[in-house]
Write a protein that holds these residues in place. Structure first.
Motif: not given
Ligand SMILES: [Mg+2]
Ligand SMILES: Cc1ncc(C[n+]2csc(CCOP(=O)(O)OP(=O)(O)O)c2C)c(N)n1
Length: 613
Positions: A148-149, A176, A178, A180-181, A240
Motif C-alpha cells: 500500500d505504501g 496488500d 497493511n 504501514l509503510g 503487517k
Molecule cells: Mg504497507
C-alpha cells in the motif's frame, strides 16, 4: 475450478510465515512483517488458484507472479520451495553470497522474470506481460502483488492507466493494504475506499477484501477473475506482521528480523496451525503452442545511395519496420512521440505489435521490460532526454539482465530551436552507467539500419542514440557494424591527429579534415558508432599512427560521454585524449549556430586541431 481446502490454505499461510521469519532471522536482516501481511494472499494464489508448472517455472503459459513489493522476497522464496521447486532447507541461505535467494528477487532465480525492490515498477512490467500474452494468444494471467505504501509511486498509476485503456482482464493487481509503510503509517492507513476510487477511475474492476487474511474471501474473489473486460484490482485489508501477536499491526518492525528468542516465540504461536504444501495439487496451465522465440537467419537487404540526406531517426523507423518483417519477436512502443522518433513506420506496418504508451516514460520502459521478459524483442522509443525520467526503470532492467532496446531521438544541441529542455545531453553518461548496457550512436542511415539489426540479435539492454538533422549516407549497403566496432572513415599516411566522433559530429569532423587538409594538416577520422563497448582496438591503432594524439568531438555534455569513454579506455595505453563537447548551457537557435557556439562544428574542430598539432 478445483475444490479449495480452506483449512489447508490457512495452514500453508502459516508455514510461509514460519519460513519467512526463520530465514530472515538466520540472515540477520530482511522484512518478515511485510511477508506476514501477505501470507494468506500468497497461499491462496500459489496453492490452488494460479495455474503453473511448479517444476518448470519458465513454461510459456504459466501464470506469472510479480512481487512488486520485492522486499517481501522471503515469502516468494518460501512459496516456491513449498511448491516443490527446491528444498525448503535452501531458504536458510537467504541473503548469503553463495545463494540466488537475494535480499530482493532477481532473475538469477528461474521463477523471477524481472528484478523488483525498487518500488512502483512491477505493475508496468505486468502490463507488458499481459499485452504479450494477448499478442501470443496465450491464456496465462499476470498477478502483481503491491504494497500500500508502494502505490504512492506515480509509475503505478501510469501502468494502471494503460491497463485500463487496454482493458487487460488478464492482469490482476493485488494490494496488500497493511496500513504501514517503512517509517510510519501510509497517507491513507486502512481507508481502502481511497484506493478503490483511484483504481476505478483508471478503468479497473475493484474487489475489496475487508479481511485480507480470510482465505474464503480471497478464494471467492479470485474465482471471479476474467469475468469482466477490465483489469482487476484486489484491495486486501491486512495487518503487517499478521499471525504473530507481538508483531501484528505494530509500528517499528519494518525491515527488522526477529532475534532468536523472538523467532522462537513467533514460531510457537504459528506452528500449531502450520501445514506443509507438500502434495497439494497445483492446477496445470493449458498446453498452448509456444510463441516463436528464435532469431531470424537474415534480414531483408537495404538500398541507400551514398550522399542521400536522411536523419538517423528516420532511418530508425525504416530499420525497425524492416527488421520487424524478418523477426516476429520484435515489438515496439513509444510515448506519444512516434511521428518524431519515426516508430510510426513500424506502427503503420504492424499495428498489433505496437503499443502506444502515451506520455508516461516510466511505464513505457516497464512495459517494454515486460515484453522482453516474455521472449519478445521490445524497442521503446522517445526523445532521448525523456528516457532520463525512467532511469530507475532502466537501472533495474540492468539488474534484470532484461532484453530491452531503447531508442532515444533528438539528441544534443543539433535539435536546434526547441531549446535545452528537449536536448539529450546526458544520455550517453546515463546509458553507459547501466549494468551490461550496449550504447550505439549511428551517423548515417546505413549504420542505423545495421545497428538496429544488431540490437535485435543481441540479448540485453541496448541504447540507440538517433539525431534530428539530416546527414548524408556515407557507408555502402553491405558495410557491417558489429557491436564493439569502430570505423576508420578517413586516414592518410602522415596524419597528425585522430579525431573520434559519432553522429552529427562525425560529419563535422570530416568537413574539418577537409579544411585542415588545405593547410597541410592530415587528420584521421574514426566513427565511434559503438560507444559501449567501445571499438577500442580500431581507435588505438589509428591513434598510434598519429603519435597517440586524439581529439574526441561529441554533441553531449563533457561529462560521461564519448570523450570520457575514449579517455577511460585508452589513457593507460599512453594515448592523449582531448575533448570537444557541449560545455555550457545551450539555448534555442539554429542547429548550425549551436554547433558553432559550442565549438563542435567543422570550424571549431579545425581550430582546436590547429591548437593541438
Ligand atoms: Mg504497507
Ligand atoms: C522506490 C523505492 N523507494 C523507497 C524504498 C524503500 N522502502 C522499502 S520497503 C518501503 C515501505 C514499503 O511499504 P509498503 O509498500 O506498504 O510495503 P509493506 O512492507 O508494508 O508491505 C520503503 C519505503 C524502495 N525500496 N523503493
Amino acid at each position: 475450478m478445483i475444490e479449495t481446502n480452506t483449512e489447508l490454505l490457512k495452514g500453508i499461510a502459516n508455514q510461509l510465515r514460519i519460513h519467512s521469519i526463520t530465514s530472515t532471522t538466520a540472515a540477520g536482516s530482511g522484512h518478515p512483517t511485510s511477508c506476514c501481511s501477505a501470507a494468506e494472499l500468497v497461499s491462496a494464489l500459489f496453492f490452488g488458484h494460479m495455474r503453473y508448472d511448479a517444476k518448470n517455472p519458465r513454461y510459456h503459459n504459466n501464470d506469472r507472479f510479480l512481487l512488486s513489493k520485492g522486499h517481501a522476497a522471503p515469502i516468494l522464496y518460501a512459496a516456491w520451495a513449498e511448491a516443490g521447486l527446491f528444498p525448503a532447507s535452501e531458504l536458510a541461505k537467504l541473503r548469503t553470497i553463495g545463494s540466488d535467494l537475494e535480499g530482493h528477487p532477481t532473475p538469477r532465480l528461474p521463477f523471477v522474470d524481472v528484478a523488483t525492490g525498487s518500488l512502483g515498477q512491477g505493475l508496468s512490467v505486468g502490463v507488458g506481460m499481459a499485452l504479450s500474452a494477448r499478442l501470443d494468444k496465450l491464456n496465462f494471467n499476470t498477478y502483481v502483488l503491491l504494497g500500500d505504501g508502494e502505490i504512492a509511486e506515480g509509475a503505478v498509476w501510469e501502468a494502471a492507466s494503460l491497463a485500463g485503456i487496454k482493458k487487460l482482464n488478464n492482469l490482476i493487481a493485488i494490494v496488500d493494504v497493511n496500513r504501514l509503510g517503512q517509517s510510519q503509517e501510509t497517507a491513507f492507513g486502512h481507508d481502502i475506499n481511497v484506493y478503490r476510487d483511484r483504481f476505478k477511475a483508471f478503468g479497473w474492476r475493484v474487489e475489496t477484501l475487508d479481511d485480507g487474511h480470510d482465505i474464503e474471501e480471497i478464494v471467492e474473489v479470485l474465482g471471479g477473475i476474467g469475468l469482466d473486460d477490465k483489469p482487476l484490482a484486489i484491495l486486501a485489508k491486512t495487518y503487517k506482521g499478521a499471525g504473530v501477536s507481538f508483531l501484528q499491526d505494530r509500528e517499528g518492525w519494518h525491515g527488522k528480523p526477529l532475534n532468536a528468542e523472538e523467532a522462537a516465540r513467533a514460531i510457537a504461536e504459528l506452528q500449531p496451525s502450520a501445514q506443509s504444501a507438500a502434495g497439494v495439487a497445483i492446477p496445470a496451465p493449458d498446453a498452448l503452442p509456444a510463441p516463436h522465440t528464435a532469431a531470424p537467419a537474415s534480414f531483408p537487404a537495404i538500398s541507400y545511395k551514398a550522399g542521400d540526406l536522411i536523419a538517423t531517426r528516420e532511418a530508425y523507423g525504416a530499420a525497425i519496420s524492416r527488421v520487424g518483417e524478418a523477426d516476429g519477436r520484435v515489438v515496439a512502443m513509444d510515448g506519444d512521440t512516434k511521428n518524431s522518433t519515426f516508430a510510426e513506420k513500424f506502427f503503420k506496418k504492424f499495428p498489433e505489435r505496437f503499443t502506444e504508451c502515451f506520455i508516461a516514460e516510466q511505464n513505457l520502459v516497464g512495459v517494454a521490460t515486460g515484453f522482453g521478459a516474455r521472449g519478445k524483442v521490445p524497442f521503446a522509443s522517445t526523445f532521448a532526454c525523456f528516457l532520463a525520467r525512467a532511469f530507475d526503470q532502466i537501472r533495474v532492467a540492468g539488474i534484470s539482465q532484461a532484453n530491452l532496446k531503447l531508442v532515444g531521438s533528438h539528441v544534443g544541441v543539433s535539435i536546434g530551436e526547441d531549446g535545452p529542455s528537449q536536448m539529450a545531453l546526458e544520455d550517453l553518461a546515463m546509458m553507459r552507467a547501466v549494468a551490461g548496457s550496449v550504447v550505439l550512436y549511428p551517423s548515417d542511415a546505413v549504420s542505423t539500419e545495421k545497428l538496429v539489426e544488431q540490437m535485435a540479435l543481441h540479448k540485453g539492454i541496448c541504447f540507440l542514440r538517433t539525431s534530428r538533422p539530416k546527414t548524408p549516407v556515407i557507408y555502402g549497403n553491405d558495410e557491417q557494424f558489429p557491436i564493439g566496432g569502430a570505423k576508420v572513415v578517413k586516414q592518410n599516411a602522415g596524419d597528425k591527429i585522430t579525431i573520434v566522433a559519432a553522429g552529427v559530429t562525425l560529419h563535422e569532423a570530416v568537413k574539418a579534415s577537409n579544411i585542415l587538409a588545405s593547410s597541410g594538416i592530415g587528420a584521421t577520422i574514426v566513427d565511434a558508432y559503438s560507444i559501449k563497448p567501445l571499438g577500442k582496438d580500431v581507435i588505438k591503432a589509428a591513434a598510434q599512427k598519429t603519435n597517440n594524439l586524439v581529439l574526441t568531438v561529441e554533441d553531449h555534455y563533457a561529462e560521461g560521454g564519448l570523450g570520457d569513454a575514449v579517455a577511460g579506455e585508452l589513457s593507460s595505453d599512453g594515448v592523449k585524449v582531448h575533448k570537444l563537447a557541449v560545455n555550457g548551457l545551450p539555448r534555442s537557435g539554429k542547429a548550425e549556430e549551436l554547433l558553432a557556439k559550442f565549438g563542435i562544428d567543422a570550424l571549431g574542430i579545425a581550430e582546436k586541431v590547429r591548437s593541438l598539432v
